[in-house]
Scaffold this motif. Sequence first.
Motif, PDB file in Angstrom:
ATOM      1  N   GLU A   1       0.827  -1.211   0.000  1.00 17.77           N
ATOM      2  CA  GLU A   1       0.000   0.000   0.000  1.00 17.77           C
ATOM      3  C   GLU A   1       0.860   1.259   0.000  1.00 17.77           C
ATOM      4  N   GLU A   2       1.800   1.350   0.929  1.00 19.43           N
ATOM      5  CA  GLU A   2       2.574   2.583   1.061  1.00 19.43           C
ATOM      6  C   GLU A   2       3.549   2.799  -0.087  1.00 19.43           C
ATOM      7  N   LEU A   3       4.105   1.712  -0.618  1.00 18.94           N
ATOM      8  CA  LEU A   3       5.021   1.845  -1.755  1.00 18.94           C
ATOM      9  C   LEU A   3       4.258   1.992  -3.070  1.00 18.94           C
ATOM     10  N   GLY A   4       2.984   1.609  -3.067  1.00 19.80           N
ATOM     11  CA  GLY A   4       2.180   1.699  -4.276  1.00 19.80           C
ATOM     12  C   GLY A   4       2.570   0.661  -5.312  1.00 19.80           C
ATOM     13  N   VAL A   5       2.817  -0.559  -4.849  1.00 20.94           N
ATOM     14  CA  VAL A   5       3.218  -1.653  -5.735  1.00 20.94           C
ATOM     15  C   VAL A   5       2.369  -2.880  -5.434  1.00 20.94           C
ATOM     16  N   SER A   6       2.425  -3.847  -6.326  1.00 17.58           N
ATOM     17  CA  SER A   6       1.855  -5.163  -6.011  1.00 17.58           C
ATOM     18  C   SER A   6       2.839  -6.204  -6.507  1.00 17.58           C
ATOM     19  N   GLY A   7       2.844  -7.338  -5.831  1.00 18.42           N
ATOM     20  CA  GLY A   7       3.761  -8.400  -6.193  1.00 18.42           C
ATOM     21  C   GLY A   7       5.088  -8.368  -5.460  1.00 18.42           C
ATOM     22  N   LEU A   8       5.142  -7.657  -4.324  1.00 19.19           N
ATOM     23  CA  LEU A   8       6.363  -7.673  -3.499  1.00 19.19           C
ATOM     24  C   LEU A   8       6.571  -9.073  -2.932  1.00 19.19           C
ATOM     25  N   PRO A   9       7.827  -9.458  -2.714  1.00 13.83           N
ATOM     26  CA  PRO A   9       8.038 -10.684  -1.937  1.00 13.83           C
ATOM     27  C   PRO A   9       7.568 -10.439  -0.504  1.00 13.83           C
ATOM     28  N   ARG A  10       7.246 -11.510   0.212  1.00 20.52           N
ATOM     29  CA  ARG A  10       6.844 -11.351   1.612  1.00 20.52           C
ATOM     30  C   ARG A  10       7.984 -10.724   2.404  1.00 20.52           C
ATOM     31  N   PRO A  11       7.717  -9.658   3.151  1.00 20.62           N
ATOM     32  CA  PRO A  11       8.769  -9.085   3.995  1.00 20.62           C
ATOM     33  C   PRO A  11       9.286 -10.114   5.002  1.00 20.62           C
ATOM     34  N   ARG A  12      10.580 -10.050   5.269  1.00 16.26           N
ATOM     35  CA  ARG A  12      11.226 -11.000   6.184  1.00 16.26           C
ATOM     36  C   ARG A  12      11.182 -10.440   7.603  1.00 16.26           C
ATOM     37  N   PRO A  13      10.578 -11.204   8.542  1.00 16.67           N
ATOM     38  CA  PRO A  13      10.520 -10.719   9.931  1.00 16.67           C
ATOM     39  C   PRO A  13      11.904 -10.739  10.573  1.00 16.67           C
ATOM     40  N   LEU A  14      12.185  -9.687  11.365  1.00 17.29           N
ATOM     41  CA  LEU A  14      13.476  -9.583  12.039  1.00 17.29           C
ATOM     42  C   LEU A  14      13.343  -9.717  13.556  1.00 17.29           C
ATOM     43  N   PHE A  15      12.460  -8.929  14.169  1.00 19.02           N
ATOM     44  CA  PHE A  15      12.278  -8.969  15.622  1.00 19.02           C
ATOM     45  C   PHE A  15      11.032  -8.172  15.989  1.00 19.02           C
ATOM     46  N   LYS A  16      10.608  -8.318  17.246  1.00 17.69           N
ATOM     47  CA  LYS A  16       9.484  -7.556  17.799  1.00 17.69           C
ATOM     48  C   LYS A  16       9.956  -6.811  19.034  1.00 17.69           C
ATOM     49  N   PHE A  17       9.316  -5.658  19.298  1.00 17.09           N
ATOM     50  CA  PHE A  17       9.587  -4.939  20.533  1.00 17.09           C
ATOM     51  C   PHE A  17       8.347  -4.154  20.926  1.00 17.09           C
ATOM     52  N   LEU A  18       8.271  -3.799  22.200  1.00 18.63           N
ATOM     53  CA  LEU A  18       7.173  -2.991  22.712  1.00 18.63           C
ATOM     54  C   LEU A  18       7.607  -1.536  22.702  1.00 18.63           C
ATOM     55  N   TYR A  19       6.969  -0.736  21.849  1.00 24.88           N
ATOM     56  CA  TYR A  19       7.234   0.708  21.829  1.00 24.88           C
ATOM     57  C   TYR A  19       6.346   1.355  22.885  1.00 24.88           C
ATOM     58  N   ASP A  20       6.938   2.211  23.695  1.00 24.40           N
ATOM     59  CA  ASP A  20       6.184   2.950  24.704  1.00 24.40           C
ATOM     60  C   ASP A  20       6.888   4.283  24.917  1.00 24.40           C
TER      61      ASP A  20
END
Length: 171
Positions: free
Chosen positions: A87-106
């Motif tokens: 959506e934000e890049l305005g493209v279709s057909g991107l490869p699945r993004p690769r997950p790196l890590f999670k964190f709690l933003y506060d």
Amino acid sequence: MSAADEILDIVDENDRVIGQSPRGEAYARGLRHRCVFIRARDAEGRVFVHRRTPTKLVFPSLYDMFVGGVVGAGETYDDAALREAEEELGVSGLPRPRPLFKFLYDDGAGQTWWSSVYEVRCDLPVNPQVEEVAWHAFLPEAEVERHLTDWTWVPDGVAAYERLKAHRAQG
């Protein structure tokens, strides 16, 4: 439906769903929800950087080095990462993004969300949504670093970037 009406899962400190709320209400009441941050690079390794539009609900007109956004109610982080990146890049057909890590933003002032950080290579010509992106460019990493002190960045993106640098340093 407006962005403020989008339904989000509300989560606890362990990222377990405890309810649902419209996005606008979640922001107004400081309810913890889920977000994705995707670091998009082009074929030359440059980073997609953009300035948010002044109409954004959160952090209007600030610079960001990630694309991304909220995870909808019932949506997985992985599905949200692909949806938001396309959506934000305005493209279709991107490869699945690769997950790196999670964190709690506060931020300590009522803005808190679980944040899942990804990366994706985008070799497609981008056409960002004009409702979301006021300016954009693919910049070398060194240039992004130089602008950390003279551009005003979204604070959660800076937090994700600092954690990304630490993640890379750990291997």
